[in-house]
Design a protein around this motif. Sequence first.
Motif, PDB file in Angstrom:
ATOM      1  N   SER A  62       0.825  -1.209   0.000  1.00  0.00           N
ATOM      2  CA  SER A  62       0.000   0.000   0.000  1.00  0.00           C
ATOM      3  C   SER A  62       0.861   1.262   0.000  1.00  0.00           C
ATOM      4  O   SER A  62       0.361   2.363  -0.224  1.00  0.00           O
ATOM      5  N   LEU A  63       2.173   1.092   0.244  1.00  0.00           N
ATOM      6  CA  LEU A  63       3.084   2.239   0.306  1.00  0.00           C
ATOM      7  C   LEU A  63       3.945   2.355  -0.957  1.00  0.00           C
ATOM      8  O   LEU A  63       4.946   3.059  -0.961  1.00  0.00           O
ATOM      9  N   TRP A  64       3.535   1.685  -2.024  1.00  0.00           N
ATOM     10  CA  TRP A  64       4.375   1.606  -3.227  1.00  0.00           C
ATOM     11  C   TRP A  64       4.569   2.937  -3.934  1.00  0.00           C
ATOM     12  O   TRP A  64       5.513   3.111  -4.702  1.00  0.00           O
ATOM     13  N   LEU A  65       3.697   3.917  -3.670  1.00  0.00           N
ATOM     14  CA  LEU A  65       3.809   5.208  -4.342  1.00  0.00           C
ATOM     15  C   LEU A  65       4.553   6.248  -3.511  1.00  0.00           C
ATOM     16  O   LEU A  65       4.781   7.366  -3.993  1.00  0.00           O
ATOM     17  N   GLU A  66       4.922   5.894  -2.285  1.00  0.00           N
ATOM     18  CA  GLU A  66       5.687   6.824  -1.452  1.00  0.00           C
ATOM     19  C   GLU A  66       7.099   6.960  -2.028  1.00  0.00           C
ATOM     20  O   GLU A  66       7.801   5.967  -2.226  1.00  0.00           O
ATOM     21  N   ARG A  67       7.514   8.190  -2.273  1.00  0.00           N
ATOM     22  CA  ARG A  67       8.783   8.411  -2.963  1.00  0.00           C
ATOM     23  C   ARG A  67       9.969   7.828  -2.201  1.00  0.00           C
ATOM     24  O   ARG A  67      10.876   7.226  -2.791  1.00  0.00           O
ATOM     25  N   GLU A  68       9.978   7.995  -0.861  1.00  0.00           N
ATOM     26  CA  GLU A  68      11.118   7.501  -0.092  1.00  0.00           C
ATOM     27  C   GLU A  68      11.227   5.975  -0.173  1.00  0.00           C
ATOM     28  O   GLU A  68      12.336   5.416  -0.155  1.00  0.00           O
ATOM     29  N   ASN A  69      10.088   5.297  -0.270  1.00  0.00           N
ATOM     30  CA  ASN A  69      10.115   3.837  -0.391  1.00  0.00           C
ATOM     31  C   ASN A  69      10.652   3.407  -1.756  1.00  0.00           C
ATOM     32  O   ASN A  69      11.408   2.432  -1.866  1.00  0.00           O
ATOM     33  N   ARG A  70      10.262   4.118  -2.783  1.00  0.00           N
ATOM     34  CA  ARG A  70      10.744   3.786  -4.128  1.00  0.00           C
ATOM     35  C   ARG A  70      12.254   4.038  -4.231  1.00  0.00           C
ATOM     36  O   ARG A  70      12.978   3.285  -4.890  1.00  0.00           O
ATOM     37  N   ILE A  71      12.716   5.093  -3.559  1.00  0.00           N
ATOM     38  CA  ILE A  71      14.157   5.369  -3.545  1.00  0.00           C
ATOM     39  C   ILE A  71      14.909   4.225  -2.870  1.00  0.00           C
ATOM     40  O   ILE A  71      15.985   3.806  -3.329  1.00  0.00           O
ATOM     41  N   GLU A  72      14.341   3.691  -1.802  1.00  0.00           N
ATOM     42  CA  GLU A  72      14.975   2.563  -1.111  1.00  0.00           C
ATOM     43  C   GLU A  72      15.084   1.345  -2.025  1.00  0.00           C
ATOM     44  O   GLU A  72      16.099   0.643  -2.034  1.00  0.00           O
ATOM     45  N   VAL A  73      14.024   1.091  -2.779  1.00  0.00           N
ATOM     46  CA  VAL A  73      14.054  -0.044  -3.713  1.00  0.00           C
ATOM     47  C   VAL A  73      15.116   0.187  -4.782  1.00  0.00           C
ATOM     48  O   VAL A  73      15.905  -0.717  -5.107  1.00  0.00           O
ATOM     49  N   GLU A  74      15.165   1.396  -5.324  1.00  0.00           N
ATOM     50  CA  GLU A  74      16.165   1.714  -6.348  1.00  0.00           C
ATOM     51  C   GLU A  74      17.579   1.554  -5.791  1.00  0.00           C
ATOM     52  O   GLU A  74      18.476   1.045  -6.480  1.00  0.00           O
ATOM     53  N   LYS A  75      17.783   1.997  -4.551  1.00  0.00           N
ATOM     54  CA  LYS A  75      19.105   1.856  -3.924  1.00  0.00           C
ATOM     55  C   LYS A  75      19.500   0.391  -3.798  1.00  0.00           C
ATOM     56  O   LYS A  75      20.661   0.021  -4.017  1.00  0.00           O
ATOM     57  N   GLY A  76      18.521  -0.449  -3.432  1.00  0.00           N
ATOM     58  CA  GLY A  76      18.812  -1.872  -3.283  1.00  0.00           C
ATOM     59  C   GLY A  76      19.202  -2.515  -4.600  1.00  0.00           C
ATOM     60  O   GLY A  76      20.174  -3.283  -4.677  1.00  0.00           O
ATOM     61  N   ILE A  77      18.447  -2.195  -5.673  1.00  0.00           N
ATOM     62  CA  ILE A  77      18.750  -2.766  -6.995  1.00  0.00           C
ATOM     63  C   ILE A  77      20.094  -2.238  -7.493  1.00  0.00           C
ATOM     64  O   ILE A  77      20.950  -2.999  -7.971  1.00  0.00           O
ATOM     65  N   THR A  78      20.284  -0.918  -7.367  1.00  0.00           N
ATOM     66  CA  THR A  78      21.534  -0.306  -7.827  1.00  0.00           C
ATOM     67  C   THR A  78      22.720  -0.830  -7.025  1.00  0.00           C
ATOM     68  O   THR A  78      23.819  -1.033  -7.569  1.00  0.00           O
ATOM     69  N   GLY A  79      22.494  -1.064  -5.727  1.00  0.00           N
ATOM     70  CA  GLY A  79      23.561  -1.615  -4.886  1.00  0.00           C
ATOM     71  C   GLY A  79      24.035  -2.964  -5.386  1.00  0.00           C
ATOM     72  O   GLY A  79      25.241  -3.240  -5.437  1.00  0.00           O
ATOM     73  N   MET A  80      23.094  -3.820  -5.775  1.00  0.00           N
ATOM     74  CA  MET A  80      23.459  -5.127  -6.329  1.00  0.00           C
ATOM     75  C   MET A  80      24.260  -4.964  -7.623  1.00  0.00           C
ATOM     76  O   MET A  80      25.250  -5.668  -7.857  1.00  0.00           O
ATOM     77  N   ALA A  81      23.831  -4.000  -8.444  1.00  0.00           N
ATOM     78  CA  ALA A  81      24.527  -3.763  -9.713  1.00  0.00           C
ATOM     79  C   ALA A  81      25.935  -3.230  -9.466  1.00  0.00           C
ATOM     80  O   ALA A  81      26.901  -3.645 -10.127  1.00  0.00           O
ATOM     81  N   MET A  82      26.082  -2.316  -8.499  1.00  0.00           N
ATOM     82  CA  MET A  82      27.395  -1.741  -8.189  1.00  0.00           C
ATOM     83  C   MET A  82      28.327  -2.790  -7.597  1.00  0.00           C
ATOM     84  O   MET A  82      29.522  -2.826  -7.914  1.00  0.00           O
ATOM     85  N   GLU A  83      27.784  -3.637  -6.735  1.00  0.00           N
ATOM     86  CA  GLU A  83      28.601  -4.693  -6.129  1.00  0.00           C
ATOM     87  C   GLU A  83      29.134  -5.638  -7.202  1.00  0.00           C
ATOM     88  O   GLU A  83      30.279  -6.103  -7.129  1.00  0.00           O
ATOM     89  N   LYS A  84      28.313  -5.884  -8.193  1.00  0.00           N
ATOM     90  CA  LYS A  84      28.724  -6.761  -9.294  1.00  0.00           C
ATOM     91  C   LYS A  84      29.913  -6.166 -10.044  1.00  0.00           C
ATOM     92  O   LYS A  84      30.747  -6.888 -10.595  1.00  0.00           O
ATOM     93  N   ARG A  85      29.995  -4.820 -10.026  1.00  0.00           N
ATOM     94  CA  ARG A  85      31.102  -4.133 -10.699  1.00  0.00           C
ATOM     95  C   ARG A  85      32.273  -3.893  -9.745  1.00  0.00           C
ATOM     96  O   ARG A  85      33.253  -3.245 -10.104  1.00  0.00           O
ATOM     97  N   GLY A  86      32.143  -4.358  -8.501  1.00  0.00           N
ATOM     98  CA  GLY A  86      33.219  -4.209  -7.526  1.00  0.00           C
ATOM     99  C   GLY A  86      33.268  -2.849  -6.875  1.00  0.00           C
ATOM    100  O   GLY A  86      34.303  -2.457  -6.316  1.00  0.00           O
ATOM    101  N   GLU A  87      32.164  -2.106  -6.902  1.00  0.00           N
ATOM    102  CA  GLU A  87      32.137  -0.767  -6.320  1.00  0.00           C
ATOM    103  C   GLU A  87      31.629  -0.813  -4.883  1.00  0.00           C
ATOM    104  O   GLU A  87      30.910  -1.729  -4.481  1.00  0.00           O
ATOM    105  N   LYS A  88      31.990   0.219  -4.121  1.00  0.00           N
ATOM    106  CA  LYS A  88      31.546   0.324  -2.738  1.00  0.00           C
ATOM    107  C   LYS A  88      30.079   0.728  -2.710  1.00  0.00           C
ATOM    108  O   LYS A  88      29.655   1.616  -3.454  1.00  0.00           O
ATOM    109  N   ILE A  89      29.296   0.094  -1.840  1.00  0.00           N
ATOM    110  CA  ILE A  89      27.852   0.341  -1.848  1.00  0.00           C
ATOM    111  C   ILE A  89      27.315   0.565  -0.440  1.00  0.00           C
ATOM    112  O   ILE A  89      27.953   0.218   0.560  1.00  0.00           O
ATOM    113  N   GLU A  90      26.117   1.146  -0.410  1.00  0.00           N
ATOM    114  CA  GLU A  90      25.366   1.288   0.839  1.00  0.00           C
ATOM    115  C   GLU A  90      24.270   0.228   0.827  1.00  0.00           C
ATOM    116  O   GLU A  90      23.412   0.220  -0.058  1.00  0.00           O
ATOM    117  N   LYS A  91      24.299  -0.670   1.797  1.00  0.00           N
ATOM    118  CA  LYS A  91      23.382  -1.806   1.802  1.00  0.00           C
ATOM    119  C   LYS A  91      22.121  -1.476   2.598  1.00  0.00           C
ATOM    120  O   LYS A  91      22.183  -0.857   3.651  1.00  0.00           O
TER     121      LYS A  91
END
Length: 422
Positions: free
Chosen positions: A320-349
């Motif tokens: 029910s909170l899928w449209l809250e901007r801060e929640n969507r940012i958290e999801v994007e951070k999680g996906i991007t974090g996985m992508a960055m880790e795959k490239r060997g970059e430092k990430i925020e988990k």
Amino acid sequence: MQKWGGFVLVLVSFMGTGKYSRVKYYLGSKDNYFETSFVSRALGEFFNPDKWLVITTEEGMKNLESLKREAQDEKIQAIKISIPREERDVWEILDKLNDNLEQGDEVILDITHAFRHIPFLSFVIMTYLQVARGIKIRGIYYGAYESRDGDYVPIFDLSDALVFSEWIYSARDLKDYGRNEGISSIMKEWQNQMYARESKPSMRYTKKYANMLERISRGIYLNQIRDVMKYAYNLSKLSPDVKEELEKYFKPLTLLYRDFTIFEKFGCEDCYDKLSKETLRKQLLIAEYQTGIGLLGESLENLREWIVNFVFYLSNFDNSLWLERENRIEVEKGITGMAMEKRGEKIEKNGVYYYLRSNVDEIERKSGVNLITLWNLITSKRNLIAHSGMSKDSLNLEELKNSTKSILKDCSTLIKYLEDWK
């Protein structure tokens, strides 16, 4: 040169080789007549054009000279052509009309005294010039000698043919590009005319339906996906009543009814506020449609948000909170974090990162789709467009189209396995 309200009024007529009788040509009522052998002469009196072009062949010059002697009008200008027998002859008419008309000119087109198929060609050419040069066809007229009553011959106003040319453009925009504004305008104008003619209007739903079509089109082009779902659902509820109205009062548009109903497949009753498997499925259908009509940038932007919604739905977030901007940012951070880790970059988990880290291999094992690789592909292709080409990477349209189709295929595969993970 005299001008009608700032524009130049041009009479474009034709001269054939026939023997033309002197009669009383009238426009509207018999009280409004002019006696002459030439329809264009009568139209010249009725409209008083600023410019008068007469298209004729070498064989028709004798009649043209007779017209000049009768009219004593210095504005008459001959345009000599060959009888159109092949494509280059058609281009000749186009070139000569184009050379003698200016942007903003308004044209009275007289198609009476012309050789066989020339009136048809002239209408098509003038319709093209109307779009290409900003020339306006103000009216189309035909002196119907075969409908004479004694010495009186009516001049038929065929200007309604212009309406059909507008319908052609609007129908093409609808079918090829998903643009509903033109056809919606036609539908609304028709209902307005019905309201003006009737004390108790019989068309009740068509205008509302047209407004929804317009909003759906706007939503597709501006990527307002939730609006598209909402209005498409409402559209489906009105469709039976509108179909009945069109069949009864506006039958030509029933030929496009099936094209209207294409948008109904995007409809979803609860998808505007609720994230569900149906929301994901409808969003993907809209992305497929955007790709099909050439909106690759919009489709890729939509697909990027689709991945966010997909991960949001899979993870333990409150849907029910899928449209809250801060929640969507958290999801994007999680996906991007996985992508960055795959490239060997430092990430925020964060929580989404840990969820994906635990499940992404299982998702790939069951579906054959690597979610992080898919995210990287979407963002890289989307960024080529989103940043206006301000990159060393050049845009290859065909490759972009193929990549978008491949992304759509992978997303469709992910939906099939959704219930296994949820």
